[in-house]
Design a protein around this motif. Structure first.
Motif, mmCIF file in Angstrom:
data_model
loop_
_atom_site.group_PDB
_atom_site.id
_atom_site.type_symbol
_atom_site.label_atom_id
_atom_site.label_comp_id
_atom_site.label_asym_id
_atom_site.label_seq_id
_atom_site.Cartn_x
_atom_site.Cartn_y
_atom_site.Cartn_z
ATOM 1 N N LEU A 66 0.829 -1.207 0.000
ATOM 2 C CA LEU A 66 0.000 0.000 0.000
ATOM 3 C C LEU A 66 0.863 1.258 0.000
ATOM 4 O O LEU A 66 0.517 2.268 -0.611
ATOM 5 C CB LEU A 66 -0.902 0.014 1.235
ATOM 6 N N ALA A 67 1.994 1.178 0.698
ATOM 7 C CA ALA A 67 2.904 2.321 0.796
ATOM 8 C C ALA A 67 3.866 2.391 -0.386
ATOM 9 O O ALA A 67 4.746 3.253 -0.419
ATOM 10 C CB ALA A 67 3.696 2.241 2.100
ATOM 11 N N GLY A 68 3.709 1.468 -1.337
ATOM 12 C CA GLY A 68 4.571 1.469 -2.510
ATOM 13 C C GLY A 68 5.952 0.912 -2.247
ATOM 14 O O GLY A 68 6.910 1.266 -2.937
ATOM 15 N N GLN A 69 6.066 0.025 -1.253
ATOM 16 C CA GLN A 69 7.363 -0.542 -0.902
ATOM 17 C C GLN A 69 7.306 -2.063 -0.901
ATOM 18 O O GLN A 69 6.232 -2.663 -0.926
ATOM 19 C CB GLN A 69 7.806 -0.028 0.472
ATOM 20 N N LYS A 70 8.490 -2.660 -0.866
ATOM 21 C CA LYS A 70 8.609 -4.110 -0.826
ATOM 22 C C LYS A 70 9.215 -4.534 0.509
ATOM 23 O O LYS A 70 9.808 -3.727 1.221
ATOM 24 C CB LYS A 70 9.481 -4.607 -1.983
ATOM 25 N N VAL A 71 9.067 -5.800 0.823
ATOM 26 C CA VAL A 71 9.637 -6.343 2.057
ATOM 27 C C VAL A 71 11.156 -6.317 1.958
ATOM 28 O O VAL A 71 11.741 -6.926 1.063
ATOM 29 C CB VAL A 71 9.146 -7.783 2.304
ATOM 30 N N ARG A 72 11.795 -5.604 2.866
ATOM 31 C CA ARG A 72 13.258 -5.522 2.879
ATOM 32 C C ARG A 72 13.882 -6.600 3.748
ATOM 33 O O ARG A 72 15.001 -7.032 3.505
ATOM 34 C CB ARG A 72 13.695 -4.144 3.383
ATOM 35 N N PHE A 73 13.161 -6.998 4.787
ATOM 36 C CA PHE A 73 13.696 -7.976 5.729
ATOM 37 C C PHE A 73 12.718 -9.148 5.834
ATOM 38 O O PHE A 73 11.805 -9.132 6.670
ATOM 39 C CB PHE A 73 13.915 -7.327 7.097
ATOM 40 N N PRO A 74 12.883 -10.158 4.991
ATOM 41 C CA PRO A 74 11.937 -11.284 4.968
ATOM 42 C C PRO A 74 11.742 -11.955 6.326
ATOM 43 O O PRO A 74 10.657 -12.477 6.606
ATOM 44 C CB PRO A 74 12.578 -12.249 3.960
ATOM 45 N N LYS A 75 12.772 -11.930 7.174
ATOM 46 C CA LYS A 75 12.642 -12.588 8.478
ATOM 47 C C LYS A 75 11.652 -11.872 9.397
ATOM 48 O O LYS A 75 11.265 -12.420 10.433
ATOM 49 C CB LYS A 75 14.008 -12.686 9.157
#
Length: 282
Positions: A66-75
């Motif tokens: 929603l914020a236009g970002q991707k997961v940076r820290f999968p953990k």
């Protein structure tokens, strides 16, 4: 009446029954035997204690999108692996929270959508595993009236135990009177407010924190926590709302090391303590 110094001492004594850990989720437990499946137990003075990690971040991928970002820290995405790591580290319960640094500058409507989604998803995770997770709500503190409503909804409808907020709000200190509706609501609900720093960009801009050591984090984060808590004390916010329950990240920054200096300032330089406090800063 209990002083802030006495409160710190009581908190230390309380470790006989409960312990709070830091945000070292991604690190393994050094004392754990490889391949051991049983949950590691923490023992203090011969007694098994319940270990609660109040500084346990998580990611909600849909909210990041929603914020236009991707997961940076999968953990930080909650999966069964998370509980396995908790068992290895001897963590019984995590208070799940989300750092607002990826959405706190968005427009009001978008912040409202992100917060609603995050709170409902975190509540869903906690509902599925209530013996291992509790939730700290997100709130859009840049809009204090909205934040107060979100906190009320998160606690009353979703069963959240508190909320995470930044150490400042886009340059506004937490002691600013316009945030009083939020503090009043937090006091009335009797829940904990976990203050997590957003760094010190004004200091970073000077270049003083450049170089080795990750000083933006190592020094900048606890410094902002110290500044935030100090303003809440010296500007009288804690006097106006004496029932507040506040937890400062990273051991409260540098504040626990400076109670005497705080008291000395008001005693020796009363012109610097412009708000009449009901008790000593410490």
């Amino acid at each position: 009446m209990t002083t802030r110094r006495e409160l710190l001492g009581q908190a230390a004594g309380a470790l006989a029954g409960i312990a709070f850990t830091g945000c070292g989720l991604t690190r393994g437990a050094a004392a754990q035997t490889p391949g051991q499946a049983r949950r590691r137990e923490v023992v203090v003075a011969g007694k098994r204690v319940t270990t609660v990690d109040i500084h346990a971040h998580c990611h909600i991928p849909d909210a990041l999108e929603l914020a236009g970002q991707k997961v940076r820290f999968p953990k930080l995405v909650i999966t069964p692996e998370r509980i396995k790591v908790m068992d290895e580290q001897g963590i019984d319960i995590e208070a799940l929270s989300i750092n607002p640094n990826f959405w706190d500058k968005a427009e009001r409507d978008l912040q409202a959508q992100i917060v609603k989604l995050q709170n409902e998803k975190v509540a869903e995770i906690c509902g599925k595993t209530p013996d291992r997770f509790v939730g700290l709500a997100s709130v859009a503190l840049a809009y204090p009236d909205l934040a107060a409503e979100q906190l009320q909804d998160a606690v009353k409808r979703l069963g959240m135990r508190g909320a995470l907020i930044g150490g400042s709000v886009n340059g506004t200190e937490l002691s600013d009177p316009k945030l009083n509706p939020f503090w009043a609501n937090a006091e009335e609900l009797g829940i904990v407010i976990f203050i997590h720093p957003q760094g010190t960009p004004e200091l970073e801009a000077s270049g003083r924190l450049k170089g080795g050591g990750g000083l933006e984090n190592v020094i900048g984060n606890p410094l902002e926590t110290t500044i935030a808590l100090s303003h809440l004390i010296f500007e009288g916010t804690l006097d106006r709302f004496p029932g507040l329950k506040i937890c400062g990240a990273h051991a409260g920054g540098y504040l626990p090391s400076y109670p005497d200096r705080m008291d000395a300032m008001c005693a020796n330089r009363p012109d610097q303590c412009t708000v009449a406090l009901k008790k000593k800063p410490s």
